[in-house]
Design a protein around this motif. Structure first.
Motif, PDB file in Angstrom:
ATOM      1  N   GLY A 124       0.755  -1.298  -0.032  1.00  0.00           N
ATOM      2  CA  GLY A 124       0.000  -0.128   0.027  1.00  0.00           C
ATOM      3  C   GLY A 124       0.896   1.241  -0.081  1.00  0.00           C
ATOM      4  N   GLU A 125       0.452   2.144  -0.693  1.00  0.00           N
ATOM      5  CA  GLU A 125       1.411   3.562  -0.837  1.00  0.00           C
ATOM      6  C   GLU A 125       0.795   4.773  -0.185  1.00  0.00           C
ATOM      7  OE1 GLU A 125       1.083   4.224  -5.185  1.00  0.00           O
ATOM      8  OE2 GLU A 125       2.509   2.430  -5.455  1.00  0.00           O
ATOM      9  N   GLY A 126      -0.380   4.562   0.519  1.00  0.00           N
ATOM     10  CA  GLY A 126      -0.865   5.605   1.376  1.00  0.00           C
ATOM     11  C   GLY A 126      -2.180   6.147   1.064  1.00  0.00           C
ATOM     12  N   ALA A 127      -2.854   6.917   1.777  1.00  0.00           N
ATOM     13  CA  ALA A 127      -4.224   7.274   1.542  1.00  0.00           C
ATOM     14  C   ALA A 127      -4.189   8.742   0.853  1.00  0.00           C
ATOM     15  CB  ALA A 127      -4.676   7.480   3.084  1.00  0.00           C
ATOM     16  N   ARG A 128      -3.688   8.641  -0.401  1.00  0.00           N
ATOM     17  CA  ARG A 128      -3.613  10.056  -0.863  1.00  0.00           C
ATOM     18  C   ARG A 128      -5.138  10.306  -1.537  1.00  0.00           C
ATOM     19  NH1 ARG A 128       1.433   7.632  -1.984  1.00  0.00           N
ATOM     20  NH2 ARG A 128       3.144   9.219  -1.357  1.00  0.00           N
ATOM     21  N   HIS A 129      -5.688   9.374  -2.251  1.00  0.00           N
ATOM     22  CA  HIS A 129      -7.085   9.734  -2.948  1.00  0.00           C
ATOM     23  C   HIS A 129      -8.143   8.748  -2.834  1.00  0.00           C
ATOM     24  CE1 HIS A 129      -4.045  12.061  -5.465  1.00  0.00           C
ATOM     25  NE2 HIS A 129      -3.498  11.111  -5.726  1.00  0.00           N
ATOM     26  N   LEU A 156      -9.334   4.432   9.851  1.00  0.00           N
ATOM     27  CA  LEU A 156      -9.725   4.551   8.535  1.00  0.00           C
ATOM     28  C   LEU A 156      -9.413   6.128   8.235  1.00  0.00           C
ATOM     29  CD1 LEU A 156     -11.475   4.040   6.010  1.00  0.00           C
ATOM     30  CD2 LEU A 156     -13.431   4.841   7.371  1.00  0.00           C
ATOM     31  N   ILE A 157      -8.770   6.314   7.049  1.00  0.00           N
ATOM     32  CA  ILE A 157      -8.566   7.642   6.586  1.00  0.00           C
ATOM     33  C   ILE A 157      -9.215   8.251   5.315  1.00  0.00           C
ATOM     34  CG2 ILE A 157      -6.438   8.994   5.879  1.00  0.00           C
ATOM     35  CD1 ILE A 157      -6.164   7.657   8.744  1.00  0.00           C
ATOM     36  N   GLU A 158      -9.742   9.047   5.421  1.00  0.00           N
ATOM     37  CA  GLU A 158     -10.358   9.843   4.267  1.00  0.00           C
ATOM     38  C   GLU A 158      -9.627  11.336   4.206  1.00  0.00           C
ATOM     39  OE1 GLU A 158     -14.636   9.992   4.716  1.00  0.00           O
ATOM     40  OE2 GLU A 158     -14.957   7.840   3.508  1.00  0.00           O
ATOM     41  N   ASN A 159      -9.465  11.760   2.968  1.00  0.00           N
ATOM     42  CA  ASN A 159      -8.815  13.171   2.907  1.00  0.00           C
ATOM     43  C   ASN A 159      -7.853  13.328   3.876  1.00  0.00           C
ATOM     44  OD1 ASN A 159     -11.029  13.352   0.640  1.00  0.00           O
ATOM     45  ND2 ASN A 159     -12.359  13.981   2.111  1.00  0.00           N
ATOM     46  N   GLY A 160      -6.859  12.629   4.176  1.00  0.00           N
ATOM     47  CA  GLY A 160      -5.859  12.909   4.951  1.00  0.00           C
ATOM     48  C   GLY A 160      -6.099  12.700   6.396  1.00  0.00           C
ATOM     49  N   GLU A 161      -7.476  12.683   6.808  1.00  0.00           N
ATOM     50  CA  GLU A 161      -7.724  12.499   8.007  1.00  0.00           C
ATOM     51  C   GLU A 161      -8.367  11.250   8.874  1.00  0.00           C
ATOM     52  OE1 GLU A 161     -10.273  16.041  10.236  1.00  0.00           O
ATOM     53  OE2 GLU A 161     -11.430  14.886   9.188  1.00  0.00           O
ATOM     54  N   ASP A 315       5.564  22.162  14.674  1.00  0.00           N
ATOM     55  CA  ASP A 315       5.152  23.402  14.142  1.00  0.00           C
ATOM     56  C   ASP A 315       3.770  23.940  14.443  1.00  0.00           C
ATOM     57  OD1 ASP A 315       7.611  23.801  12.852  1.00  0.00           O
ATOM     58  OD2 ASP A 315       6.960  22.027  11.332  1.00  0.00           O
ATOM     59  N   GLY A 316       3.076  23.121  15.327  1.00  0.00           N
ATOM     60  CA  GLY A 316       1.828  23.395  15.707  1.00  0.00           C
ATOM     61  C   GLY A 316       0.629  23.016  14.840  1.00  0.00           C
ATOM     62  N   GLN A 317       0.871  22.144  13.662  1.00  0.00           N
ATOM     63  CA  GLN A 317       0.098  21.888  12.642  1.00  0.00           C
ATOM     64  C   GLN A 317      -0.680  20.391  12.897  1.00  0.00           C
ATOM     65  OE1 GLN A 317      -0.472  23.772  10.189  1.00  0.00           O
ATOM     66  NE2 GLN A 317       0.696  25.151  11.353  1.00  0.00           N
ATOM     67  N   PRO A 318      -1.640  20.179  12.434  1.00  0.00           N
ATOM     68  CA  PRO A 318      -2.405  18.941  12.540  1.00  0.00           C
ATOM     69  C   PRO A 318      -1.784  18.031  11.703  1.00  0.00           C
ATOM     70  CG  PRO A 318      -3.871  20.317  11.205  1.00  0.00           C
ATOM     71  CD  PRO A 318      -2.543  21.377  11.720  1.00  0.00           C
ATOM     72  N   PHE A 319      -1.886  16.689  11.709  1.00  0.00           N
ATOM     73  CA  PHE A 319      -1.225  15.574  11.175  1.00  0.00           C
ATOM     74  C   PHE A 319      -1.936  15.270   9.843  1.00  0.00           C
ATOM     75  CE2 PHE A 319       0.633  15.404  15.058  1.00  0.00           C
ATOM     76  CZ  PHE A 319       2.077  14.658  14.927  1.00  0.00           C
ATOM     77  N   ASN A 320      -1.280  15.198   8.676  1.00  0.00           N
ATOM     78  CA  ASN A 320      -1.794  14.624   7.392  1.00  0.00           C
ATOM     79  C   ASN A 320      -1.662  13.091   7.305  1.00  0.00           C
ATOM     80  OD1 ASN A 320      -2.562  14.507   4.914  1.00  0.00           O
ATOM     81  ND2 ASN A 320      -1.117  16.073   3.886  1.00  0.00           N
ATOM     82  N   TYR A 321      -2.491  12.581   6.966  1.00  0.00           N
ATOM     83  CA  TYR A 321      -2.242  11.112   6.925  1.00  0.00           C
ATOM     84  C   TYR A 321      -2.377  10.633   5.430  1.00  0.00           C
ATOM     85  CZ  TYR A 321      -1.959   9.730  11.541  1.00  0.00           C
ATOM     86  OH  TYR A 321      -1.621   9.803  13.248  1.00  0.00           O
TER      87      TYR A 321
END
Length: 364
Positions: A124-129, A156-161, A315-321
């Motif tokens: 699996g390459e990741g939850a990009r699309h 479960l990841i949708e739209n990086g979240e 950096d105070g940013q949320p995580f992008n999955y």
């Protein structure tokens, strides 16, 4: 949770994690866990492979269009038929006692199907699309081998979240408000933590039967009537990836007097944050290039957030999955409750920057 928009996904994920957790726990009594070393020198056991096969098989049966990211691939099994057969025996002979639940999890029907299913995660390459499930079949394999705390996780990841997170802790006592490596549930199957974004965090005991009732959970160290509570840090003292010296400076600057909770498994640290053993975690990497694997955090991070916690990177940013198999957009981590997250983050940023400047001065 019945009115959650992800009610079916939650049910399937919980049953899959419960079945995989039971499979891993059956291996704890075995002297030979079929352990081998991967390319990065980290261990993998037959329980890791069996758990990933069970997780993906259950979810794929119910959501055939979804994609997967898992830590393991089946290449080692294809090169070792005896090892592959041991994994297949483990997968095919361990079942839930509840017929309806067993039908939902839908285990692989053959050894070859099992290998192909494992590779769905490993390749699996990741939850990009698209909708993607990120899983760690055993988080903390080194501590699992020693009979200590470990976890089985899926998100479960949708739209990086993260939308759904379920984590099983086969060695954690249900009524425990602390998490320690050697405080192990030897008579039961441990606990499960779960969350759907926007719907709170829950825990339940695991068993070989159908899912047990879930109880809402929040961290008892989050707030006190007398103001800010004592800060208790979750740490990984032996981790080669984080800068423990800088963590110590953060704790000293905060005036922390309570002992740390030292846990190897990342997901176990999230459990400690959720059930009340800790209320702060900082991760300052040794190398600025280091990026965490997505499966080390997916699931447990969401449960902590839904229990009332707050998590950002340094950096105070949320995580992008949605950036692949690693959290490529995010460096480090600060997890705490909203009342003191900003203070911890400010200190971590300041100490990290001073360290960077010191390193620059030493090169001149």
């Amino acid at each position: 949770m019945a009115h959650s928009p992800f009610a079916r996904e939650l049910q399937v994920a919980c049953l899959a994690v419960q079945r995989a957790s039971i499979v891993t726990k059956t291996m704890l009594a075995e002297a030979d866990k079929g352990s081998t070393d991967k390319a990065d020198a980290s261990p993998v056991t037959i329980a890791d492979f069996a758990s990933q096969a069970i997780l993906i098989s259950a979810i794929r049966h119910n959501f055939p269009s979804d994609k997967f990211v898992g830590e393991e691939s089946a290449s080692a099994l294809r090169n070792d038929p005896a090892l592959a057969d041991r994994v297949w025996q483990l997968v095919s002979t361990t079942q839930l006692h509840d017929t309806e639940s067993e039908e939902i999890v839908a285990a692989p029907s053959s050894l070859e199907e099992m290998l192909s299913i494992i590779d769905l995660g490993g390749n699996g390459e990741g939850a990009r699309h698209t909708r993607t499930w990120i899983m760690d079949p055993i988080d903390g394999t080194a501590s699992f081998i020693q009979g200590r705390q470990y976890a089985v996780s899926v998100a479960l990841i949708e739209n990086g979240e993260q939308k759904v997170g379920v984590v099983g802790y086969p060695n954690l006592h249900f009524h425990s408000t602390e998490v320690h490596e050697d405080t192990v549930d030897r008579n039961g199957y441990g606990i499960m933590l779960s969350a759907v974004r926007g719907h709170g965090a829950y825990k339940r005991p695991m068993s070989k039967e159908r899912l047990q009732p879930a109880v809402k959970v929040y961290n008892v160290l989050a707030r006190t009537d007398t103001g800010q509570p004592d800060l208790v840090f979750a740490e990984s003292i032996e981790s080669p990836y984080i800068d423990q010296r800088l963590h110590q400076v953060v704790r000293e600057r905060l005036g922390v007097t309570k002992p740390i909770t030292d846990l190897w498994s990342m997901q176990a640290k999230y459990a400690a944050l959720v059930v009340g053993g800790c209320n702060v975690m900082v991760r300052i990497p040794r190398s600025p290039e280091y990026r965490a694997y997505a499966w080390d955090h997916a699931g447990g991070m969401l449960v902590f957030e839904e229990s009332g916690g707050m998590i950002t990177d340094l950096d105070g940013q949320p995580f992008n999955y949605g950036r692949g198999r690693t959290l490529a957009d995010n460096v480090g981590l600060v997890a705490a409750f909203p009342e003191f997250h900003s203070r911890v983050l400010e200190l971590a940023q300041e100490i990290r920057e001073r360290h960077k400047e010191g390193m620059k001065d030493n090169t001149h």
